[in-house]
Enzyme design. Structure first.
Site, PDB file in Angstrom:
ATOM      1  N   TYR A 191     -49.946 -70.003  32.401  1.00 21.13           N
ATOM      2  CA  TYR A 191     -49.422 -69.409  31.174  1.00 21.13           C
ATOM      3  C   TYR A 191     -48.264 -68.465  31.473  1.00 21.13           C
ATOM      4  O   TYR A 191     -48.370 -67.570  32.313  1.00 21.13           O
ATOM      5  CB  TYR A 191     -50.552 -68.642  30.492  1.00 21.13           C
ATOM      6  CG  TYR A 191     -50.270 -68.175  29.086  1.00 21.13           C
ATOM      7  CD1 TYR A 191     -50.426 -69.029  28.004  1.00 21.13           C
ATOM      8  CD2 TYR A 191     -49.874 -66.866  28.836  1.00 21.13           C
ATOM      9  CE1 TYR A 191     -50.203 -68.602  26.712  1.00 21.13           C
ATOM     10  CE2 TYR A 191     -49.643 -66.422  27.556  1.00 21.13           C
ATOM     11  CZ  TYR A 191     -49.809 -67.285  26.489  1.00 21.13           C
ATOM     12  OH  TYR A 191     -49.581 -66.857  25.204  1.00 21.13           O
ATOM     13  N   SER A 249     -55.496 -72.747  35.290  1.00 20.46           N
ATOM     14  CA  SER A 249     -55.455 -71.960  34.065  1.00 20.46           C
ATOM     15  C   SER A 249     -54.864 -72.775  32.908  1.00 20.46           C
ATOM     16  O   SER A 249     -55.406 -73.814  32.546  1.00 20.46           O
ATOM     17  CB  SER A 249     -54.675 -70.670  34.325  1.00 20.46           C
ATOM     18  OG  SER A 249     -54.807 -69.774  33.252  1.00 20.46           O
ATOM     19  N   GLN A 250     -53.755 -72.320  32.322  1.00 21.31           N
ATOM     20  CA  GLN A 250     -53.134 -73.124  31.268  1.00 21.31           C
ATOM     21  C   GLN A 250     -52.847 -74.530  31.772  1.00 21.31           C
ATOM     22  O   GLN A 250     -53.036 -75.520  31.057  1.00 21.31           O
ATOM     23  CB  GLN A 250     -51.836 -72.486  30.786  1.00 21.31           C
ATOM     24  CG  GLN A 250     -51.075 -73.359  29.789  1.00 21.31           C
ATOM     25  CD  GLN A 250     -49.710 -72.811  29.437  1.00 21.31           C
ATOM     26  OE1 GLN A 250     -49.507 -72.308  28.354  1.00 21.31           O
ATOM     27  NE2 GLN A 250     -48.757 -72.912  30.364  1.00 21.31           N
ATOM     28  N   ASP A 282     -64.274 -64.246  36.552  1.00 17.79           N
ATOM     29  CA  ASP A 282     -63.064 -64.531  35.776  1.00 17.79           C
ATOM     30  C   ASP A 282     -63.159 -63.879  34.403  1.00 17.79           C
ATOM     31  O   ASP A 282     -64.007 -64.241  33.586  1.00 17.79           O
ATOM     32  CB  ASP A 282     -62.892 -66.042  35.627  1.00 17.79           C
ATOM     33  CG  ASP A 282     -61.526 -66.431  35.080  1.00 17.79           C
ATOM     34  OD1 ASP A 282     -60.836 -65.567  34.489  1.00 17.79           O
ATOM     35  OD2 ASP A 282     -61.144 -67.610  35.235  1.00 17.79           O
ATOM     36  N   HIS A 330     -59.970 -65.072  38.228  1.00 23.16           N
ATOM     37  CA  HIS A 330     -59.201 -66.176  37.657  1.00 23.16           C
ATOM     38  C   HIS A 330     -58.518 -67.032  38.720  1.00 23.16           C
ATOM     39  O   HIS A 330     -58.043 -68.125  38.431  1.00 23.16           O
ATOM     40  CB  HIS A 330     -58.166 -65.620  36.668  1.00 23.16           C
ATOM     41  CG  HIS A 330     -57.591 -66.654  35.760  1.00 23.16           C
ATOM     42  ND1 HIS A 330     -58.370 -67.553  35.062  1.00 23.16           N
ATOM     43  CD2 HIS A 330     -56.297 -66.947  35.448  1.00 23.16           C
ATOM     44  CE1 HIS A 330     -57.590 -68.354  34.344  1.00 23.16           C
ATOM     45  NE2 HIS A 330     -56.338 -68.002  34.566  1.00 23.16           N
TER      46      HIS A 330
END
Length: 345
Positions: free
Chosen positions: A92, A188-189, A274, A303
């Site tokens: 992100y 992640s994203q 996370d 994360h």
């Protein structure tokens, strides 16, 4: 804070998410529209880098609305014939970065396409090069609420379509890539985007989702107030009458629905600490995933999940699946994973 003692209870979680009845129709129509606008061609311009073992190309292909989307295509310099390929999506706020970044997959013998997320790339990791020419209504600072008033205008409709078109465009370059040996990856994203692609593109060979974002979204907003999910919380704090409509829009973009439609062998990972993408949301996506799958939980990580250890797992798994001379691995059936501590002894 979660520990290995919490794993059995965590693993028993099942999401209350329900996908829209017209989910498949929405995405079928969205992708058909994109394909009708322009063919999925991949235009390449070689970039001078000074590297001796990897060739780097500035890559451009048509995404949603025919808008140009950029990425880097990296190839091992010494190659013979079409290569297995890895399509990667970034985290992100990031972008494709610099030409000499992310050399892992090309160094391992893959064609590696790293794809921009439109409108992002101004926050970290060298930036991106793909604008989003589509505007939106009022939005909380960030990207997550742009166009969220309606499923048709939501930004991730464009981002996910771009990602599907990236795979289609790369598969069309049969001079460079074997279209039958393509994997998708992302953290992640990027993991959330890769999961959407896995559910929308048939015939993928493998996938790796590291702490994937945009999974079990409503539950995530209940568990964390960290960014980027904090953007939804902030948006709805100012628009109290938009709660149900907002989550109705997001239901078309939740990773759990895409997971139910994906069948490529897949590896998931999550850090038990996370606070960005709560680990239970990754577990929910893992449970929903229709294909062969493996889950790795990291007790002392956030994360970053397994970081380079996740990459090592993906390298070994993909080598067995995408390299012609290798034997495919045997994936475990869905079952309670061992605790991280026991695995590391």
């Amino acid at each position: 804070m979660l520990t290995e003692q919490d794993v059995p209870e965590l693993f028993a979680y099942r999401s209350a998410y329900r996908e829209p009845a017209d989910f498949d129709t929405f995405w079928k129509d969205t992708l058909a529209q994109a394909r009708a606008e322009r063919d999925a061609s991949l235009e390449l311009t070689e970039v001078a880098t000074g590297l001796e073992t990897v060739d780097v190309h500035d890559a451009v292909f048509p995404g949603f609305g025919g808008h140009p989307v950029r990425g880097w295509l990296r190839l091992p310099r010494h190659r013979g014939g079409p290569l297995p390929a890895v399509v990667q999506f970034h985290g992100y706020g990031s972008g494709r970065g610099a030409p000499v970044d992310d050399l892992l997959w090309a160094s391992a013998g893959y064609a590696h396409l790293l794809v921009d997320a439109r409108g992002q790339g101004g926050a970290w990791a060298g930036g991106g090069a793909t604008p989003d020419p589509v505007g939106s209504g009022p939005a909380y600072p960030g990207f997550l609420t742009r166009g969220i008033e309606d499923r048709d205008t939501y930004v991730y409709r464009r981002v996910f379509t771009d990602a599907v078109r990236a795979v289609e465009a790369l598969r069309g370059r049969t001079d460079l890539v074997d279209p039958a040996r393509v994997a998708v990856v992302g953290p992640s994203q990027g993991g959330g985007i890769a999961l959407a692609v896995a559910g929308l593109v048939p015939g993928l060979s493998a996938a790796h989702f590291q702490a994937p974002f945009l999974c079990d979204i409503r539950q995530a907003t209940r568990l964390t107030d960290a960014d980027p999910y904090a953007e939804i919380i902030g948006y709805l704090g100012a628009r109290r009458d938009r709660v149900e409509q907002t989550f109705a829009t997001l239901s078309y973009f939740d990773g759990l629905a895409f997971a139910r439609r994906a069948n490529a062998p897949a590896w998931f990972s999550a850090g038990l600490r996370d606070e960005v993408c709560p680990p239970v949301t990754t577990i929910a996506a893992y449970h929903a995933y229709a294909g062969p799958k493996h889950l790795r939980l990291w007790e002392f990580n956030g994360h970053d999940a397994g970081g380079p250890e996740d990459l090592a797992i993906a390298l070994g798994a993909f080598g067995a699946l995408l390299k012609k001379a290798s034997r495919p691995p045997v994936l475990p059936s869905p079952a309670l994973p061992e605790s991280p501590r026991k695995k590391e002894r």
